[in-house]
Motif scaffolding. Structure first.
Motif, short mmCIF file in Angstrom:
data_model
loop_
_atom_site.label_atom_id
_atom_site.label_comp_id
_atom_site.label_asym_id
_atom_site.label_seq_id
_atom_site.Cartn_x
_atom_site.Cartn_y
_atom_site.Cartn_z
N CYS A 68 -14.07 7.22 30.48
CA CYS A 68 -14.07 7.93 31.78
C CYS A 68 -14.69 9.31 31.66
O CYS A 68 -15.40 9.76 32.56
N LEU A 69 -14.43 10.01 30.57
CA LEU A 69 -15.02 11.32 30.36
C LEU A 69 -16.54 11.17 30.24
O LEU A 69 -17.30 11.93 30.84
N ASP A 70 -16.97 10.19 29.49
CA ASP A 70 -18.39 9.90 29.27
C ASP A 70 -19.09 9.56 30.60
O ASP A 70 -20.08 10.18 30.97
N ILE A 71 -18.57 8.62 31.35
CA ILE A 71 -19.21 8.20 32.60
C ILE A 71 -19.07 9.29 33.66
O ILE A 71 -19.98 9.49 34.47
N GLY A 72 -17.96 10.01 33.66
CA GLY A 72 -17.78 11.08 34.63
C GLY A 72 -18.81 12.18 34.46
O GLY A 72 -19.36 12.69 35.44
N TYR A 73 -19.09 12.54 33.23
CA TYR A 73 -20.11 13.56 32.96
C TYR A 73 -21.49 13.05 33.33
O TYR A 73 -22.29 13.74 33.95
N CYS B 192 -27.49 13.23 29.09
CA CYS B 192 -27.42 14.53 29.74
C CYS B 192 -28.02 15.61 28.85
O CYS B 192 -27.89 15.57 27.63
N GLU B 193 -28.65 16.58 29.48
CA GLU B 193 -29.34 17.65 28.79
C GLU B 193 -28.40 18.55 27.98
O GLU B 193 -28.72 19.01 26.90
N ILE B 194 -27.21 18.80 28.53
CA ILE B 194 -26.24 19.70 27.89
C ILE B 194 -25.13 18.85 27.29
O ILE B 194 -24.57 18.00 27.98
N PRO B 195 -24.79 19.02 26.01
CA PRO B 195 -23.71 18.22 25.42
C PRO B 195 -22.36 18.49 26.08
O PRO B 195 -22.09 19.60 26.52
N LEU B 196 -21.54 17.47 26.14
CA LEU B 196 -20.19 17.57 26.66
C LEU B 196 -19.31 18.28 25.63
O LEU B 196 -19.33 17.93 24.45
N ALA B 197 -18.57 19.29 26.06
CA ALA B 197 -17.69 20.03 25.15
C ALA B 197 -16.58 19.13 24.63
O ALA B 197 -16.12 18.22 25.32
N ALA B 198 -16.15 19.39 23.42
CA ALA B 198 -15.04 18.65 22.83
C ALA B 198 -13.72 19.15 23.42
O ALA B 198 -13.60 20.31 23.81
#
Length: 195
Positions: free
Chosen positions: A76-81, A175-181
């Protein structure tokens, strides 16, 4: 974690439609397709929930991602971003949702929405009268009802995926900007730290 229920075989038409829409077949659908009635109802409800428009799309996106980060649903975090990026939302801001408490990019309203999402996700829920009244004052009754039910649906999706062992499919890698941990803390032990 591995899938706890194997993937079901989808129809060619459905598979092609999903690949056209997402670039891949979403694993939650492949797993739940063992019971097509459940899969179709979940998809239909998700589509209806996604069509509600009393609350800003960014606020709902951040709320869903906050639930996913708290529950530990990497999918969900992956698809949401990924969806935030594809809906032209502020990707730099969305990337910070997993660490929203430490980040300085969120407005006071966004912080309250993120706090509300986490408070609703706590077991038992910890929504305070003060937070609810503040959101009611700024959003209005229709939007607060929508946000509340939207967060409830997010809990349904994240908890189902988590229990079924569904993890990130790498959608956010586009996505251009990595998702924060997600930050590690005693109260979040056991929560996935990255997607």
């Amino acid at each position: 974690m591995a899938l706890r229920v194997p993937k079901a075989e989808l129809t060619t038409e459905l598979r092609e439609s999903l690949i056209k829409q997402f670039g891949a077949v979403p694993e939650p659908l492949e797993v739940t397709w063992h019971n097509p009635g459940v899969a179709e109802t979940s998809m239909g409800l998700g589509g209806q929930v996604g069509a509600w428009d009393s609350v800003d799309e960014g606020l709902k996106s951040y709320a869903h991602m906050a639930v996913a980060a708290q529950v530990g649903c990497g999918w969900c975090l992956d698809i949401g971003y990924f969806q935030a990026a594809n809906r032209n939302l502020d990707v730099a801001k969305a990337s910070q949702v997993p660490r929203w408490r430490e980040s300085e990019v969120f407005t006071p309203l966004e912080r309250d929405v993120l706090e509300y999402a986490e408070a609703m996700t706590n077991t038992p829920p910890t929504v305070s009268d003060e937070l609810s009244a503040s959101l009611l004052d700024r959003l209005g009754p229709a939007a607060l009802v929508e946000l509340t039910v939207f967060i409830s649906f997010s809990n349904f999706a994240t908890r189902s995926n988590n229990a079924l062992g569904i993890e990130s499919q790498g959608f956010s890698a586009e996505c251009e900007i990595p998702l924060a941990a997600c930050p590690q803390s005693p109260e979040k032990s056991g929560v996935a730290s990255t997607v």
